[in-house]
Design a protein around this motif. Structure first.
Motif, PDB file in Angstrom:
ATOM      1  N   ALA A 112    -116.277  87.785 -66.181  1.00 30.05           N
ATOM      2  CA  ALA A 112    -116.553  87.722 -64.745  1.00 30.05           C
ATOM      3  C   ALA A 112    -115.843  88.869 -64.036  1.00 30.05           C
ATOM      4  O   ALA A 112    -116.409  89.496 -63.128  1.00 30.05           O
ATOM      5  CB  ALA A 112    -116.113  86.375 -64.175  1.00 30.05           C
ATOM      6  N   ASN A 113    -114.624  89.168 -64.442  1.00 30.90           N
ATOM      7  CA  ASN A 113    -113.879  90.284 -63.865  1.00 30.90           C
ATOM      8  C   ASN A 113    -114.629  91.594 -64.095  1.00 30.90           C
ATOM      9  O   ASN A 113    -114.788  92.397 -63.182  1.00 30.90           O
ATOM     10  CB  ASN A 113    -112.483  90.352 -64.472  1.00 30.90           C
ATOM     11  N   LEU A 116    -117.737  91.680 -61.877  1.00 29.51           N
ATOM     12  CA  LEU A 116    -117.521  91.663 -60.428  1.00 29.51           C
ATOM     13  C   LEU A 116    -116.762  92.860 -59.884  1.00 29.51           C
ATOM     14  O   LEU A 116    -116.811  93.121 -58.676  1.00 29.51           O
ATOM     15  CB  LEU A 116    -116.779  90.378 -60.037  1.00 29.51           C
ATOM     16  N   ILE A 117    -116.057  93.597 -60.723  1.00 24.04           N
ATOM     17  CA  ILE A 117    -115.182  94.649 -60.208  1.00 24.04           C
ATOM     18  C   ILE A 117    -115.974  95.760 -59.526  1.00 24.04           C
ATOM     19  O   ILE A 117    -115.515  96.322 -58.537  1.00 24.04           O
ATOM     20  CB  ILE A 117    -114.244  95.198 -61.305  1.00 24.04           C
ATOM     21  N   LEU A 120    -117.886  93.840 -56.130  1.00 21.69           N
ATOM     22  CA  LEU A 120    -116.993  93.148 -55.197  1.00 21.69           C
ATOM     23  C   LEU A 120    -115.629  93.801 -55.052  1.00 21.69           C
ATOM     24  O   LEU A 120    -114.860  93.432 -54.174  1.00 21.69           O
ATOM     25  CB  LEU A 120    -116.829  91.683 -55.605  1.00 21.69           C
ATOM     26  N   ALA A 125    -112.348  90.645 -57.786  1.00 17.05           N
ATOM     27  CA  ALA A 125    -112.539  90.485 -59.228  1.00 17.05           C
ATOM     28  C   ALA A 125    -111.243  90.039 -59.912  1.00 17.05           C
ATOM     29  O   ALA A 125    -111.261  89.166 -60.789  1.00 17.05           O
ATOM     30  CB  ALA A 125    -113.039  91.791 -59.834  1.00 17.05           C
ATOM     31  N   VAL A 128    -110.467  86.386 -59.240  1.00 21.23           N
ATOM     32  CA  VAL A 128    -111.257  85.525 -60.128  1.00 21.23           C
ATOM     33  C   VAL A 128    -110.630  85.490 -61.518  1.00 21.23           C
ATOM     34  O   VAL A 128    -110.522  84.422 -62.131  1.00 21.23           O
ATOM     35  CB  VAL A 128    -112.731  86.005 -60.182  1.00 21.23           C
ATOM     36  N   LEU A 129    -110.201  86.648 -62.017  1.00 22.44           N
ATOM     37  CA  LEU A 129    -109.571  86.690 -63.335  1.00 22.44           C
ATOM     38  C   LEU A 129    -108.267  85.898 -63.356  1.00 22.44           C
ATOM     39  O   LEU A 129    -108.022  85.093 -64.265  1.00 22.44           O
ATOM     40  CB  LEU A 129    -109.304  88.130 -63.760  1.00 22.44           C
ATOM     41  N   SER A 153    -103.601  89.483 -56.512  1.00 23.43           N
ATOM     42  CA  SER A 153    -104.565  90.567 -56.668  1.00 23.43           C
ATOM     43  C   SER A 153    -104.473  91.547 -55.504  1.00 23.43           C
ATOM     44  O   SER A 153    -104.595  92.757 -55.696  1.00 23.43           O
ATOM     45  CB  SER A 153    -105.978  90.027 -56.820  1.00 23.43           C
TER      46      SER A 153
END
Length: 177
Positions: A112-113, A116-117, A120, A125, A128-129, A153
Motif C-alpha cells: 500500500a505504501n 500510494l507514495i 498521495l 503513504a 498508512v505503512l 510520518s
C-alpha cells in the motif's frame, strides 16, 4: 574454603560437523549483495555531487566491500565446521508454525505504501505503512495508532524534506505543509 568446579563439557574440536547448506546459502547471498552494492556504487555519477576527495561512491563501496569480506570469512568458518548456536535465553517454540496472517498484513501495508507514495505523497503513504505495521503486529488502539502514525510520518517528511533537503513527494499536502 569453598571448592570451585568447572564444567568443561565435551571436546568438540575433533568431531566432524556436516556443512550446513543454509549457512552457505547465506554466504552466497551476502557475496552477491556485496558485489551488487560495489558495482552500483562505482556507477554513481559524481560530477555534480563531489565536494572534495571523497565522492558519493565511498560509503556504498566500503559497505559492499565489507559485505564481500564478511561473506568470505563466514564461508570459511562454515566450511571448517563452525555453526551458529541458539541463544540460551530464547523464549520461542521452534515447533510453532509461522504466523502467515501477520506476514501478509505487513506485506499489504508495505505494498500500500508503494502504491500510494506517488499519488498521495510521502506523509500519507508512510502513515498508512506505520499504522498498518503496528496493526499487523497486534496493536488495536484505534485512535492513538493512526494519530501517532500521522505525526511520525509528518515529522519524518519535515526532517528529510525541509531540514535535510532530501526532496520527498508531499502529495496533496504539499500546499498545506
Amino acid at each position: 574454603m569453598s571448592e570451585m568446579t568447572h564444567d568443561h563439557g565435551h571436546d568438540h574440536e575433533h568431531e566432524r560437523v556436516p556443512v550446513r547448506r543454509s549457512e552457505l546459502g547465506l554466504c552466497a547471498f551476502l557475496l552477491v549483495l556485496g558485489g551488487l552494492v560495489c558495482v552500483d556504487a562505482l556507477r554513481i555519477p559524481d560530477d555534480f555531487t563531489r565536494r572534495g576527495p571523497v565522492g558519493p561512491e565511498a560509503v556504498p563501496t566500503l559497505v559492499g566491500g565489507l559485505l564481500v569480506l564478511v561473506s568470505v570469512l563466514l564461508a570459511v568458518d562454515v566450511l571448517r565446521g563452525g555453526r551458529g548456536r541458539a541463544e540460551a535465553g530464547e523464549d520461542i517454540d521452534p515447533d510453532t508454525p509461522a504466523d502467515w496472517r501477520t506476514v501478509a498484513m505487513l506485506l499489504a501495508a508495505f505494498l500500500a505504501n508503494v502504491a500510494l507514495i506517488g499519488p498521495l505523497g510521502f506523509p500519507i503513504a508512510m502513515a498508512v505503512l506505520f499504522w498498518g505495521s503496528v496493526y499487523a503486529l497486534g496493536s488495536r488502539a484505534m485512535v492513538r495508532d493512526p494519530l501517532l502514525a500521522a505525526g511520525l510520518s509528518l515529522v519524518t517528511w519535515f526532517v528529510f524534506d525541509r531540514l535535510l533537503g532530501v526532496p520527498l513527494p508531499g502529495g496533496p499536502l504539499m500546499g498545506v505543509l
